[in-house]
Design a protein around this motif. Sequence first.
Motif, mmCIF file in Angstrom:
data_model
loop_
_atom_site.group_PDB
_atom_site.id
_atom_site.type_symbol
_atom_site.label_atom_id
_atom_site.label_comp_id
_atom_site.label_asym_id
_atom_site.label_seq_id
_atom_site.Cartn_x
_atom_site.Cartn_y
_atom_site.Cartn_z
ATOM 1 N N ASN A 92 44.929 -0.662 34.027
ATOM 2 C CA ASN A 92 45.471 0.562 34.618
ATOM 3 C C ASN A 92 47.002 0.524 34.647
ATOM 4 O OD1 ASN A 92 45.109 3.126 35.970
ATOM 5 N ND2 ASN A 92 45.743 2.080 37.836
ATOM 6 N N ARG A 95 48.401 0.993 31.069
ATOM 7 C CA ARG A 95 48.207 2.387 30.658
ATOM 8 C C ARG A 95 49.230 3.297 31.353
ATOM 9 N NH1 ARG A 95 43.210 2.200 30.720
ATOM 10 N NH2 ARG A 95 42.814 2.270 28.513
ATOM 11 N N ASN A 96 49.423 3.104 32.647
ATOM 12 C CA ASN A 96 50.384 3.935 33.385
ATOM 13 C C ASN A 96 51.820 3.688 32.931
ATOM 14 O OD1 ASN A 96 48.489 5.315 34.924
ATOM 15 N ND2 ASN A 96 48.550 3.808 36.576
ATOM 16 N N GLN A 97 52.170 2.436 32.685
ATOM 17 C CA GLN A 97 53.523 2.128 32.211
ATOM 18 C C GLN A 97 53.788 2.801 30.869
ATOM 19 O OE1 GLN A 97 53.884 -2.136 32.156
ATOM 20 N NE2 GLN A 97 54.180 -2.285 34.370
ATOM 21 N N LEU A 98 52.839 2.729 29.965
ATOM 22 C CA LEU A 98 53.016 3.364 28.660
ATOM 23 C C LEU A 98 53.094 4.883 28.792
ATOM 24 C CD1 LEU A 98 50.565 1.202 26.529
ATOM 25 C CD2 LEU A 98 53.065 1.244 26.372
ATOM 26 N N PHE A 99 52.220 5.465 29.589
ATOM 27 C CA PHE A 99 52.232 6.910 29.776
ATOM 28 C C PHE A 99 53.569 7.379 30.354
ATOM 29 C CE2 PHE A 99 51.567 10.815 32.133
ATOM 30 C CZ PHE A 99 50.912 11.599 31.205
ATOM 31 N N ASN A 100 54.088 6.644 31.322
ATOM 32 C CA ASN A 100 55.348 7.020 31.966
ATOM 33 C C ASN A 100 56.554 6.894 31.040
ATOM 34 O OD1 ASN A 100 54.098 7.712 34.363
ATOM 35 N ND2 ASN A 100 54.273 5.638 35.197
ATOM 36 N N ARG A 101 56.413 6.179 29.934
ATOM 37 C CA ARG A 101 57.513 6.029 28.976
ATOM 38 C C ARG A 101 57.563 7.153 27.953
ATOM 39 N NH1 ARG A 101 57.093 0.440 26.341
ATOM 40 N NH2 ARG A 101 58.829 1.303 25.177
ATOM 41 N N ILE A 102 56.548 7.998 27.917
ATOM 42 C CA ILE A 102 56.545 9.115 26.971
ATOM 43 C C ILE A 102 57.588 10.124 27.426
ATOM 44 C CG2 ILE A 102 55.207 11.021 25.996
ATOM 45 C CD1 ILE A 102 52.679 9.338 26.505
ATOM 46 N N LYS A 104 59.351 13.513 28.250
ATOM 47 C CA LYS A 104 58.772 14.818 28.621
ATOM 48 C C LYS A 104 58.792 15.796 27.448
ATOM 49 C CE LYS A 104 58.025 13.490 32.786
ATOM 50 N NZ LYS A 104 56.846 12.667 32.889
ATOM 51 N N PHE A 107 55.774 16.329 25.249
ATOM 52 C CA PHE A 107 54.668 17.162 25.709
ATOM 53 C C PHE A 107 54.931 18.657 25.533
ATOM 54 C CE2 PHE A 107 53.986 13.314 28.385
ATOM 55 C CZ PHE A 107 52.742 12.985 27.892
#
Length: 112
Positions: A92, A95-102, A104, A107
Amino acid sequence: MKGSNLGELEELILLTVGILYPDAYGVAVMDEVVKNTGRQLNISAVHAVLTRLEEKGFVRSSMSDPTTARGGRRKRIFTLTAAGSKALEEANEVRNQLFNRIPKVAFQFQWP
């Protein structure tokens, strides 16, 4: 303990074992995964993953008492271990660290 990496289905099943505590057995795990993901599974695949998770030390199993509802048969009940809980927390976190590096802007989709 075998390798500590979790595959996608392993992670789903491990999460479900935690959710169903203290009544996580093969059919219940399968039904819960199908209900929550819409993914079709067969019981053989679920049992194979539960066995693999037990070999990795992420779950442990024990036999329940026989029940009249099951014609006197027992269920193999699975519970998370400390290692299983840690593996879920680490998955978890990654996954959260990678998601937060995308960024904005990634998107913001533009359609032709």
